[in-house]
Design a protein around this motif. Structure first.
Motif, PDB file in Angstrom:
ATOM      1  N   TYR A  99      69.103  92.012 125.680  1.00 38.21           N
ATOM      2  CA  TYR A  99      69.762  93.067 124.907  1.00 38.21           C
ATOM      3  C   TYR A  99      69.871  94.354 125.729  1.00 38.21           C
ATOM      4  CZ  TYR A  99      71.004  96.051 121.002  1.00 38.21           C
ATOM      5  OH  TYR A  99      71.653  96.933 120.179  1.00 38.21           O
TER       6      TYR A  99
ATOM      7  N   LEU B 226      72.134  85.249 123.643  1.00 39.47           N
ATOM      8  CA  LEU B 226      71.570  85.852 122.439  1.00 39.47           C
ATOM      9  C   LEU B 226      72.058  85.138 121.181  1.00 39.47           C
ATOM     10  CD1 LEU B 226      71.754  89.626 123.382  1.00 39.47           C
ATOM     11  CD2 LEU B 226      69.684  88.240 123.113  1.00 39.47           C
TER      12      LEU B 226
ATOM     13  N   SER C 184      64.869  87.977 124.730  1.00 35.57           N
ATOM     14  CA  SER C 184      65.960  88.547 123.931  1.00 35.57           C
ATOM     15  C   SER C 184      66.027  90.057 124.100  1.00 35.57           C
ATOM     16  CB  SER C 184      65.779  88.213 122.447  1.00 35.57           C
ATOM     17  OG  SER C 184      65.940  86.848 122.221  1.00 35.57           O
TER      18      SER C 184
END
Length: 80
Positions: free
Chosen positions: A39, A25, A35
């Motif tokens: 996450y 990231l 991403s």
């Protein structure tokens, strides 16, 4: 990156996977959709690590209560 289910990971595996997620990231070179997936996996890994640490802490120490019901120390737990 391993796609091993988080709940099947040891604490050490989860920490290594979380470090990998953070590096990816931070690189800024991961497409948006990836991403988001990273996450979400990072959040699951963090929660898993926190839970494993809590379990370990509870297995090692038990809070003792005084006569007034307030904590007055801790003692090792006999897990044998």
């Amino acid at each position: 990156m391993s796609d091993k289910p988080v709940e099947q990971m040891s604490f050490e595996e989860a920490m290594a996977a979380l470090e990998d997620v953070v590096k990816q990231l931070e690189s800024g070179e991961v497409p948006l959709d990836e991403s988001i997936r990273l996450y979400e996996r990072g959040g699951a890994l963090k929660a898993h690590c926190a839970a494993r640490l809590k379990e370990a802490e509870e297995a090692v120490t038990r809070i003792t209560l005084g006569a007034d019901g307030k904590p007055d120390g801790a003692e090792p737990v006999d897990i044998s």
